[in-house]
Design a protein around this motif. Structure first.
Motif, PDB file in Angstrom:
ATOM      1  N   ILE A   1      13.836 -12.576   9.599  1.00 49.22           N
ATOM      2  CA  ILE A   1      13.276 -12.142   8.204  1.00 49.22           C
ATOM      3  C   ILE A   1      12.468 -13.267   7.517  1.00 49.22           C
ATOM      4  O   ILE A   1      12.377 -14.351   8.072  1.00 49.22           O
ATOM      5  CB  ILE A   1      14.120 -12.630   7.170  1.00 49.22           C
ATOM      6  CG1 ILE A   1      15.550 -12.162   6.822  1.00 49.22           C
ATOM      7  CG2 ILE A   1      13.967 -12.499   5.661  1.00 49.22           C
ATOM      8  CD1 ILE A   1      16.644 -12.133   5.796  1.00 49.22           C
ATOM      9  N   THR A   2      11.552 -12.449   7.153  1.00 54.68           N
ATOM     10  CA  THR A   2       9.840 -13.386   7.148  1.00 54.68           C
ATOM     11  C   THR A   2       9.146 -13.400   5.396  1.00 54.68           C
ATOM     12  O   THR A   2       9.846 -12.236   4.960  1.00 54.68           O
ATOM     13  CB  THR A   2       8.852 -13.218   7.686  1.00 54.68           C
ATOM     14  OG1 THR A   2       7.866 -14.669   7.970  1.00 54.68           O
ATOM     15  CG2 THR A   2       8.087 -12.388   7.691  1.00 54.68           C
ATOM     16  N   SER A   3       8.470 -14.470   5.045  1.00 57.60           N
ATOM     17  CA  SER A   3       8.036 -13.551   3.619  1.00 57.60           C
ATOM     18  C   SER A   3       6.932 -13.714   3.712  1.00 57.60           C
ATOM     19  O   SER A   3       6.679 -15.754   3.769  1.00 57.60           O
ATOM     20  CB  SER A   3       8.919 -14.490   2.746  1.00 57.60           C
ATOM     21  OG  SER A   3       9.041 -15.802   2.879  1.00 57.60           O
ATOM     22  N   THR A   4       5.885 -13.468   2.657  1.00 59.11           N
ATOM     23  CA  THR A   4       4.468 -14.050   2.306  1.00 59.11           C
ATOM     24  C   THR A   4       4.778 -15.068   1.403  1.00 59.11           C
ATOM     25  O   THR A   4       3.565 -15.754   1.269  1.00 59.11           O
ATOM     26  CB  THR A   4       3.605 -13.419   2.576  1.00 59.11           C
ATOM     27  OG1 THR A   4       3.705 -12.196   1.638  1.00 59.11           O
ATOM     28  CG2 THR A   4       3.094 -12.629   3.992  1.00 59.11           C
ATOM     29  N   GLN A   5       5.615 -14.549   0.429  1.00 56.54           N
ATOM     30  CA  GLN A   5       5.894 -14.778  -0.794  1.00 56.54           C
ATOM     31  C   GLN A   5       7.703 -15.241  -0.709  1.00 56.54           C
ATOM     32  O   GLN A   5       8.176 -14.594  -0.159  1.00 56.54           O
ATOM     33  CB  GLN A   5       5.698 -13.913  -1.719  1.00 56.54           C
ATOM     34  CG  GLN A   5       4.147 -13.718  -2.026  1.00 56.54           C
ATOM     35  CD  GLN A   5       3.475 -12.564  -3.384  1.00 56.54           C
ATOM     36  OE1 GLN A   5       4.785 -12.232  -3.733  1.00 56.54           O
ATOM     37  NE2 GLN A   5       2.880 -12.145  -3.177  1.00 56.54           N
TER      38      GLN A   5
END
Length: 176
Positions: free
Chosen positions: A127-131
């Motif tokens: 998983i990744t996130s920019t926020q």
């Protein structure tokens, strides 16, 4: 408030090579372990979600990161609605493996539960996130999936035991 308690390089390098790890600005593989601690009072709820999102995910061969700006994103879920105290499983293995191409390698995260609760394991998507509140599954390179994140991987769902015999040298992300 959650504060950094300590940060320690745990690279699997010979002592004479540690000054040349990526943690010290060198080019040898380096791993840093940071411990954060704090006391948080939480009202009873059956669906707490705890998220840590950090910059600087390492470039790996099995994930697509076209912009190179993805974050490491880790989630934990907590149900404290019963009001009972319960300890979290404890991670017994604190090192990341370096595996040789063409050789069988066995690896287990060695989780234990102080309360004797049963544990189950699963391979899951990276998983990744920019926020922090906008997680998204990462795309895998052709030939790799969350359940097959490295060549020749066998995974035991009841023990978390992994057996692998990689055919390619490089960095890979495996999420348990």
């Amino acid at each position: 408030e959650i504060n950094l308690q300590n940060s320690l390089e745990v690279s699997q390098l010979c002592p004479d090579s540690l000054p040349f790890s990526s943690c010290s600005g060198g080019n040898l593989p380096g791993v840093n372990r940071s411990v954060f601690q704090g006391v948080v009072s939480m009202i009873p709820c059956d669906d707490w979600q705890i998220i840590v999102a950090e910059q600087n995910r390492a470039e790996v061969l099995n994930l697509n990161d076209p912009g190179g700006d993805s974050r490491i994103h880790v989630e934990a879920f907590l149900n404290n609605s019963s009001g009972e105290c319960n300890s979290s499983p404890q991670l017994g293995l604190l090192t990341l493996p370096f595996v040789c191409v063409g050789n069988d390698f066995f690896y287990n995260l060695s989780f234990t539960d102080p309360d004797g609760d049963s544990l189950a394991y699963a391979l899951t998507p990276a998983i990744t996130s920019t926020q922090a509140d906008m997680p998204e599954n990462m795309d895998y390179q052709a030939g790799y999936t969350p359940n097959s994140p490295i060549d020749n991987l066998e995974f035991d769902l009841s023990t978390g035991q992994m057996k692998m015999n990689p055919s390619l040298e490089g960095k890979f992300t495996v999420v348990v």
